[in-house]
Scaffold this motif. Structure first.
Motif, PDB file in Angstrom:
ATOM      1  N   LEU A   1       0.844  -1.189   0.000  1.00 45.91           N
ATOM      2  CA  LEU A   1       0.000   0.000   0.000  1.00 45.91           C
ATOM      3  C   LEU A   1       0.883   1.244   0.000  1.00 45.91           C
ATOM      4  CD1 LEU A   1      -2.561  -1.041   2.782  1.00 45.91           C
ATOM      5  CD2 LEU A   1      -2.929  -1.115   0.309  1.00 45.91           C
ATOM      6  N   ASN A   2       0.572   2.196  -0.864  1.00 44.54           N
ATOM      7  CA  ASN A   2       1.271   3.489  -0.859  1.00 44.54           C
ATOM      8  C   ASN A   2       0.586   4.400   0.148  1.00 44.54           C
ATOM      9  OD1 ASN A   2       3.182   2.909  -2.889  1.00 44.54           O
ATOM     10  ND2 ASN A   2       1.664   3.282  -4.473  1.00 44.54           N
ATOM     11  N   ILE A   3       1.307   4.753   1.200  1.00 41.76           N
ATOM     12  CA  ILE A   3       0.730   5.541   2.286  1.00 41.76           C
ATOM     13  C   ILE A   3       1.541   6.818   2.490  1.00 41.76           C
ATOM     14  CG2 ILE A   3       0.114   5.565   4.739  1.00 41.76           C
ATOM     15  CD1 ILE A   3      -1.493   3.583   3.056  1.00 41.76           C
ATOM     16  N   ASN A   4       0.853   7.949   2.627  1.00 45.42           N
ATOM     17  CA  ASN A   4       1.504   9.212   2.972  1.00 45.42           C
ATOM     18  C   ASN A   4       1.611   9.308   4.490  1.00 45.42           C
ATOM     19  OD1 ASN A   4       1.664  10.341   0.262  1.00 45.42           O
ATOM     20  ND2 ASN A   4      -0.561  10.494   0.373  1.00 45.42           N
TER      21      ASN A   4
ATOM     22  N   GLU B   1       6.115   9.630   1.452  1.00 45.73           N
ATOM     23  CA  GLU B   1       5.260   8.567   0.923  1.00 45.73           C
ATOM     24  C   GLU B   1       6.021   7.254   1.044  1.00 45.73           C
ATOM     25  OE1 GLU B   1       2.697   7.344  -3.081  1.00 45.73           O
ATOM     26  OE2 GLU B   1       4.200   8.931  -3.170  1.00 45.73           O
ATOM     27  N   ARG B   2       5.401   6.271   1.681  1.00 45.01           N
ATOM     28  CA  ARG B   2       6.048   4.984   1.912  1.00 45.01           C
ATOM     29  C   ARG B   2       5.138   3.843   1.471  1.00 45.01           C
ATOM     30  NH1 ARG B   2      11.526   5.336   3.693  1.00 45.01           N
ATOM     31  NH2 ARG B   2      11.752   7.576   4.031  1.00 45.01           N
ATOM     32  N   ARG B   3       5.769   2.689   1.246  1.00 47.14           N
ATOM     33  CA  ARG B   3       5.015   1.496   0.854  1.00 47.14           C
ATOM     34  C   ARG B   3       5.084   0.488   2.000  1.00 47.14           C
ATOM     35  NH1 ARG B   3       7.025  -0.323  -4.981  1.00 47.14           N
ATOM     36  NH2 ARG B   3       4.969  -1.298  -5.045  1.00 47.14           N
ATOM     37  N   PHE B   4       3.920   0.044   2.439  1.00 48.38           N
ATOM     38  CA  PHE B   4       3.827  -0.925   3.529  1.00 48.38           C
ATOM     39  C   PHE B   4       3.005  -2.130   3.071  1.00 48.38           C
ATOM     40  CE2 PHE B   4       4.024   3.268   5.682  1.00 48.38           C
ATOM     41  CZ  PHE B   4       5.232   3.107   6.344  1.00 48.38           C
ATOM     42  N   ALA B   5       3.388  -3.319   3.555  1.00 48.32           N
ATOM     43  CA  ALA B   5       2.617  -4.526   3.244  1.00 48.32           C
ATOM     44  C   ALA B   5       1.249  -4.425   3.900  1.00 48.32           C
ATOM     45  CB  ALA B   5       3.363  -5.759   3.741  1.00 48.32           C
TER      46      ALA B   5
ATOM     47  N   GLY C   1      11.308   4.837  13.378  1.00 46.05           N
ATOM     48  CA  GLY C   1      12.530   5.175  12.653  1.00 46.05           C
ATOM     49  C   GLY C   1      12.348   6.330  11.691  1.00 46.05           C
ATOM     50  N   LEU C   2      11.125   6.521  11.198  1.00 43.39           N
ATOM     51  CA  LEU C   2      10.859   7.599  10.246  1.00 43.39           C
ATOM     52  C   LEU C   2      10.623   8.939  10.926  1.00 43.39           C
ATOM     53  CD1 LEU C   2       8.458   5.908   7.652  1.00 43.39           C
ATOM     54  CD2 LEU C   2      10.801   6.664   7.254  1.00 43.39           C
ATOM     55  N   THR C   3       9.902   8.915  12.037  1.00 42.82           N
ATOM     56  CA  THR C   3       9.447  10.168  12.644  1.00 42.82           C
ATOM     57  C   THR C   3      10.098  10.496  13.979  1.00 42.82           C
ATOM     58  OG1 THR C   3       7.617   9.114  13.840  1.00 42.82           O
ATOM     59  CG2 THR C   3       7.206   9.794  11.558  1.00 42.82           C
ATOM     60  N   GLY C   4      10.664   9.492  14.663  1.00 36.75           N
ATOM     61  CA  GLY C   4      11.244   9.722  15.980  1.00 36.75           C
ATOM     62  C   GLY C   4      10.251   9.573  17.109  1.00 36.75           C
ATOM     63  N   ALA C   5       8.996   9.312  16.791  1.00 36.28           N
ATOM     64  CA  ALA C   5       7.974   9.147  17.827  1.00 36.28           C
ATOM     65  C   ALA C   5       8.137   7.798  18.523  1.00 36.28           C
ATOM     66  CB  ALA C   5       6.583   9.259  17.211  1.00 36.28           C
ATOM     67  N   ASN C   6       7.768   7.749  19.803  1.00 40.90           N
ATOM     68  CA  ASN C   6       7.865   6.530  20.602  1.00 40.90           C
ATOM     69  C   ASN C   6       6.625   5.669  20.374  1.00 40.90           C
ATOM     70  OD1 ASN C   6       8.025   4.556  22.571  1.00 40.90           O
ATOM     71  ND2 ASN C   6       8.772   5.957  24.145  1.00 40.90           N
ATOM     72  N   PRO C   7       6.782   4.387  19.975  1.00 41.39           N
ATOM     73  CA  PRO C   7       5.616   3.525  19.740  1.00 41.39           C
ATOM     74  C   PRO C   7       4.681   3.440  20.942  1.00 41.39           C
ATOM     75  CG  PRO C   7       7.592   2.492  18.881  1.00 41.39           C
ATOM     76  CD  PRO C   7       8.040   3.693  19.650  1.00 41.39           C
ATOM     77  N   ALA C   8       5.242   3.551  22.157  1.00 37.96           N
ATOM     78  CA  ALA C   8       4.420   3.436  23.366  1.00 37.96           C
ATOM     79  C   ALA C   8       3.476   4.621  23.530  1.00 37.96           C
ATOM     80  CB  ALA C   8       5.319   3.302  24.594  1.00 37.96           C
TER      81      ALA C   8
ATOM     82  N   GLY D   1      -3.077   5.069  -0.978  1.00 40.96           N
ATOM     83  CA  GLY D   1      -3.176   6.509  -1.178  1.00 40.96           C
ATOM     84  C   GLY D   1      -3.648   7.289   0.026  1.00 40.96           C
ATOM     85  N   MET D   2      -4.016   6.609   1.114  1.00 40.30           N
ATOM     86  CA  MET D   2      -4.467   7.313   2.313  1.00 40.30           C
ATOM     87  C   MET D   2      -3.285   7.937   3.055  1.00 40.30           C
ATOM     88  SD  MET D   2      -7.502   5.012   4.019  1.00 40.30           S
ATOM     89  CE  MET D   2      -9.154   5.037   3.354  1.00 40.30           C
TER      90      MET D   2
END
Length: 238
Positions: free
Chosen positions: A12-15, A26-30, A44-51, A84-85
Motif C-alpha cells: 500500500l502506498n501511504i503518505n 510517501e512509503r510502501r507498507f505490506a 525510525g521515520l518520525t522519531g515518535a515513541n511507539p508506546a 493513497g491514504m
C-alpha cells in the motif's frame, strides 16, 4: 510431493505526516502488516515513541477516517487502510518543532590557533603546495605596478614583437599604454605591420590610437617584447 510458496502481500502506498514537525513522506507498507509493527517502522521515520504514538487515518481528499490507536494487533487492511491514504503520527511527549530546532545542537568550532595547527586542513594544503596567497612571487597589485613602471620608460612608436600563446609572433608598433574603459587592468595598444588585428584603434566607440582597420589590437604587457624589429618589406616577397 509438492510444496507451495505463499504469495507476497500486496503493498500500500501511504503518505506519512506528523503533528510535531513538517515531515511528509510517501512509503510502501505490506497490507498484512499489523498496526503494532507499523508503529515500530514509523519510529525510525518520525522519531515518535511507539508506546506513546497515536495514529490517525485520513482519506486522499483529507476526510477523517478514524484513529488506529486501539488496533495494535489488526492488519492495515482490516483497520481500513487503503492505497493513497494518509497516516498522521502524533506523540504527546514530543514538543512541536522539537526535531527542527537546531539552536540546541552543539556546533563544532575551532579557534584560529587550533585551525592553524591542523596538519590536514585546507590552509595547510595550500601552504605545502604554495597555492593562492601562499604562492611564491609578488601580489597581483605589485605585478600591476611593475608592469606600469616597466612601460613608463617605453616611448610610443617603439617597435615591438607580440607573442600570444597559440598564435604566431606578430611585429608591430607601440601605439598606446595604460588603462582602458572596455576591460580593467593595464593594456598595450599595438598597430601590427599586417592586418592581423581586431580593430582600427577604436574599441566600443572610444578611440585610443589611429591605424588601419584590422591593424589594431590590445594585448597584455607580458605578451609584448620591445627591440629592433624591422618592418618586413613585403615588396621583397613579390
Amino acid at each position: 510431493m509438492s510444496s507451495s510458496t505463499a504469495a507476497p502481500a500486496a503493498l500500500l502506498n501511504i503518505n506519512v505526516t506528523t503533528t510535531f514537525n513538517s515531515f511528509v513522506t510517501e512509503r510502501r507498507f505490506a497490507q498484512d502488516l499489523t498496526i503494532k509493527q507499523l508503529k515500530h517502522l514509523l519510529e525510525g521515520l518520525t522519531g515518535a515513541n511507539p508506546a506513546s504514538m497515536e495514529l490517525t487515518l485520513f482519506r486522499k481528499e483529507g476526510a477523517l477516517v478514524g484513529h488506529l490507536n486501539k488496533k495494535d494487533e489488526v492488519s492495515l487492511t482490516c483497520a481500513g487502510v487503503e492505497n493513497g491514504m494518509t497516516i498522521e503520527v502524533s506523540d504527546a511527549s514530543i514538543k512541536v518543532g522539537e526535531f527542527e530546532d537546531t539552536s540546541k545542537v552543539k556546533k563544532f568550532e575551532l579557534s584560529e590557533e587550533e585551525y592553524a595547527n591542523r596538519a590536514e586542513s585546507l590552509r595547510a594544503f595550500k601552504q605545502r603546495n604554495k597555492m593562492g596567497q601562499f604562492g611564491d612571487g609578488d601580489s597581483t597589485e605589485e605585478k600591476k605596478k611593475e608592469a606600469r613602471e616597466r612601460f613608463e620608460s617605453i616611448q610610443l612608436g617603439t617597435r615591438c614583437l607580440v607573442t600570444v600563446p597559440g598564435q604566431p609572433p606578430k611585429k608591430g608598433t607601440l601605439m598606446y599604454k595604460g588603462p582602458t574603459s572596455f576591460k580593467p587592468g593595464f593594456w598595450i595598444g599595438v598597430k601590427y605591420d599586417e592586418p592581423l588585428g581586431k580593430h582600427d584603434g577604436s574599441v566600443e566607440g572610444k578611440r585610443y590610437f589611429e591605424c588601419g582597420q584590422k591593424y589594431g589590437a590590445f594585448v597584455k604587457p607580458e605578451s609584448v617584447a620591445f627591440g629592433d624589429y624591422p618592418q618586413d618589406n613585403l615588396m621583397d616577397e613579390m
